[in-house]
Every structure is written in C-alpha cells, then in structure tokens.
Design a protein around this motif. Structure first.
Motif, PDB file in Angstrom:
ATOM      1  N   GLY A 192      -6.370   4.584  -1.902  1.00  0.00           N
ATOM      2  CA  GLY A 192      -6.548   3.871  -0.643  1.00  0.00           C
ATOM      3  C   GLY A 192      -6.554   2.374  -0.844  1.00  0.00           C
ATOM      4  N   ASP A 241       0.848  -1.184   0.000  1.00  0.00           N
ATOM      5  CA  ASP A 241       0.000   0.000   0.000  1.00  0.00           C
ATOM      6  C   ASP A 241       0.886   1.236   0.000  1.00  0.00           C
ATOM      7  OD1 ASP A 241       0.731  -0.197   2.850  1.00  0.00           O
ATOM      8  OD2 ASP A 241      -0.781   1.354   3.138  1.00  0.00           O
ATOM      9  N   CYS A 297      -0.892  12.020   6.929  1.00  0.00           N
ATOM     10  CA  CYS A 297      -2.132  12.048   6.149  1.00  0.00           C
ATOM     11  C   CYS A 297      -3.330  12.264   7.071  1.00  0.00           C
ATOM     12  CB  CYS A 297      -2.268  10.731   5.389  1.00  0.00           C
ATOM     13  SG  CYS A 297      -3.856  10.507   4.561  1.00  0.00           S
ATOM     14  N   THR A 344      -9.900   1.116   2.835  1.00  0.00           N
ATOM     15  CA  THR A 344     -10.522   2.018   3.810  1.00  0.00           C
ATOM     16  C   THR A 344     -11.764   1.408   4.449  1.00  0.00           C
ATOM     17  OG1 THR A 344     -11.977   3.139   2.206  1.00  0.00           O
ATOM     18  CG2 THR A 344      -9.728   3.999   2.445  1.00  0.00           C
ATOM     19  N   PHE A 385       1.002   5.347   1.492  1.00  0.00           N
ATOM     20  CA  PHE A 385       0.427   6.185   2.546  1.00  0.00           C
ATOM     21  C   PHE A 385       1.434   7.269   2.920  1.00  0.00           C
ATOM     22  CE2 PHE A 385       3.531   4.093   4.965  1.00  0.00           C
ATOM     23  CZ  PHE A 385       3.610   4.675   6.217  1.00  0.00           C
ATOM     24  N   THR A 415       5.837   4.974   1.958  1.00  0.00           N
ATOM     25  CA  THR A 415       5.468   6.361   2.186  1.00  0.00           C
ATOM     26  C   THR A 415       5.564   7.147   0.884  1.00  0.00           C
ATOM     27  OG1 THR A 415       5.910   8.434   3.341  1.00  0.00           O
ATOM     28  CG2 THR A 415       7.807   7.017   2.899  1.00  0.00           C
ATOM     29  N   THR A 438       2.575   9.374   6.846  1.00  0.00           N
ATOM     30  CA  THR A 438       2.263   9.358   8.280  1.00  0.00           C
ATOM     31  C   THR A 438       1.452  10.561   8.737  1.00  0.00           C
ATOM     32  OG1 THR A 438       4.349  10.464   8.887  1.00  0.00           O
ATOM     33  CG2 THR A 438       4.362   8.046   8.777  1.00  0.00           C
ATOM     34  N   LYS A 487      -4.620   2.185   7.902  1.00  0.00           N
ATOM     35  CA  LYS A 487      -3.724   1.518   8.832  1.00  0.00           C
ATOM     36  C   LYS A 487      -4.494   0.711   9.872  1.00  0.00           C
ATOM     37  CE  LYS A 487      -0.010   2.232   6.798  1.00  0.00           C
ATOM     38  NZ  LYS A 487      -0.697   2.148   5.515  1.00  0.00           N
ATOM     39  N   SER A 517       4.430  -1.264   3.236  1.00  0.00           N
ATOM     40  CA  SER A 517       3.806   0.057   3.148  1.00  0.00           C
ATOM     41  C   SER A 517       4.832   1.085   2.691  1.00  0.00           C
ATOM     42  CB  SER A 517       3.235   0.465   4.512  1.00  0.00           C
ATOM     43  OG  SER A 517       2.140  -0.349   4.870  1.00  0.00           O
ATOM     44  N   CYS A 543      -5.555   7.659   5.310  1.00  0.00           N
ATOM     45  CA  CYS A 543      -4.476   6.798   5.832  1.00  0.00           C
ATOM     46  C   CYS A 543      -4.780   6.211   7.214  1.00  0.00           C
ATOM     47  CB  CYS A 543      -3.151   7.546   5.856  1.00  0.00           C
ATOM     48  SG  CYS A 543      -2.541   8.002   4.212  1.00  0.00           S
TER      49      CYS A 543
END
Length: 209
Positions: free
Chosen positions: A170, A73, A79, A188, A75, A109, A77, A87, A107, A83
C-alpha cells in the motif's frame, strides 16, 4: 491487509542534519574505463526506462515523467481491501498539486488481465481525474511486478487465499527528477500521505534552490 515494503539494502545519502530528503534507491556497482584503466564506482540505481499503456490508450514511457517529481503506486481496480483507501488518499495529492507542471502521479495496475484501457479510463473518470497529470497504466503483468519489486522496492504477488487474489504493497513512492526514490509512505493513512505531501514540497524547494 498489511502494507508490504521491501526495504533491504536502502542507502541514506545524507545526514540527519541535512535538510534534503535522503536518496533511498539501492546502490549498484558500475565499471567504466578511465585513462585506460577499469574503475568501479558505486552509484544509486534509477527507475529504468519503461513502456506501459495509459487510460487513454497511448504508450507511456519515461519521457512522460522527464524533469518531473512523481508519485508511483501499485493497485488494481477490483481490489476489495486497501486500494480504495489508497485512491482516496492519492486523490488528496492530486487535488493539492493539480496544475503543477513539476508533479505527476503514476498508478500501475497489477491486474492487467482485468484492468483494460477502458476499465482504467472508467476508473479514472469515476475518481474525477482528467488530463495527464495522473496516469493509470497497464502492461505485461510480469514487467509490472518486476519494476515494482526491483526498482520501486515494493511487492505484489498472486495469492489465491488473499482477498482479490493478490497481496500487494500500500506504499506510495516519491521519485525525483533524476528517477531516484526519495521517500516511501503508507498510502492507506492520512498521516502517511500528509508526510508525502510535505516531502513533495520539500523536494520542489530543493530544486528551486
């Protein structure tokens, strides 16, 4: 924020009646010489080799996921939108398959300027993640964006008008041991991740058979 998927050019590898998960990777033309003649064949793309840095500060390459099923995925931190939901849902996957040597989570970033190794380590610690089954990786931003869009078939792009300054997918992407994409899920929602976990079990069973 809407989930954004790049689904153009997806090719299903099996019929509706086939119990195996389809291969969703794009096809590409490969030319090789057979008996002195050039032959062009259509093969499924694979996730290419990569080199990122994990929350532990070491370099993570494709060797880390060799002979493993994994979920990828994208993402960041800080967000403020999707996100945190992602998570929470991916933590469910982590807890369900924790200790299974055939399953990993990866994951990426999409804000490497902020998400340093230390930030990723703190983020993982706060999630209650330990060990190397779930790796949070950083690296060159354009390289991460490129592998996301061109290999994992999801998108992330800077947008100053968006919350957090980035519009991104997502999606959770399920990848098999040959580095083919076998499923793309809404990360999500509980329903999307329930389907992901069911398909992980289907894929594990496929290899056992």
């Amino acid at each position: 924020m809407a989930v954004v998927l790049l689904a153009a050019g997806l090719v299903l590898s099996c019929s509706q009646s086939d119990e195996k998960l389809p291969i969703l990777s794009r096809r590409e033309a490969v030319t090789k010489v057979v008996d002195g003649k050039s032959v062009t064949d259509s093969v499924y793309q694979t996730i290419p080799d990569f080199a990122f840095v994990s929350q532990y500060g070491d370099t993570v390459t494709a060797k880390a996921i060799a002979n493993k099923i994994y979920v990828a995925d994208f993402f960041f931190t800080s967000c403020p939108t999707i996100c945190p939901k992602m998570k929470v849902q991916l933590k469910r996957v982590y807890e369900t398959f924790k200790g299974n040597p055939d399953v990993m989570l990866l994951s990426h970033t999409i804000d490497p300027a902020h998400d340093s190794v230390a930030v990723l380590r703190e983020f993982a610690d706060n999630l209650g993640v330990s060990g190397r089954q779930w790796l949070f990786v950083t690296g060159d931003r354009e390289t991460i964006y490129d592998i996301g869009q061109n290999s994992y078939m999801v998108t992330a792009q800077q947008d100053s008008s968006a919350p957090g300054g980035v519009v991104h997918s997502g999606a959770f992407i399920l990848v098999d041991k040959q580095r083919h994409i076998r499923g793309i899920y809404d990360g999500t929602t509980q329903e999307g991740v329930d389907k992901l976990m069911n398909d992980i079990n289907r894929l594990l069973a496929e290899y056992k058979s």
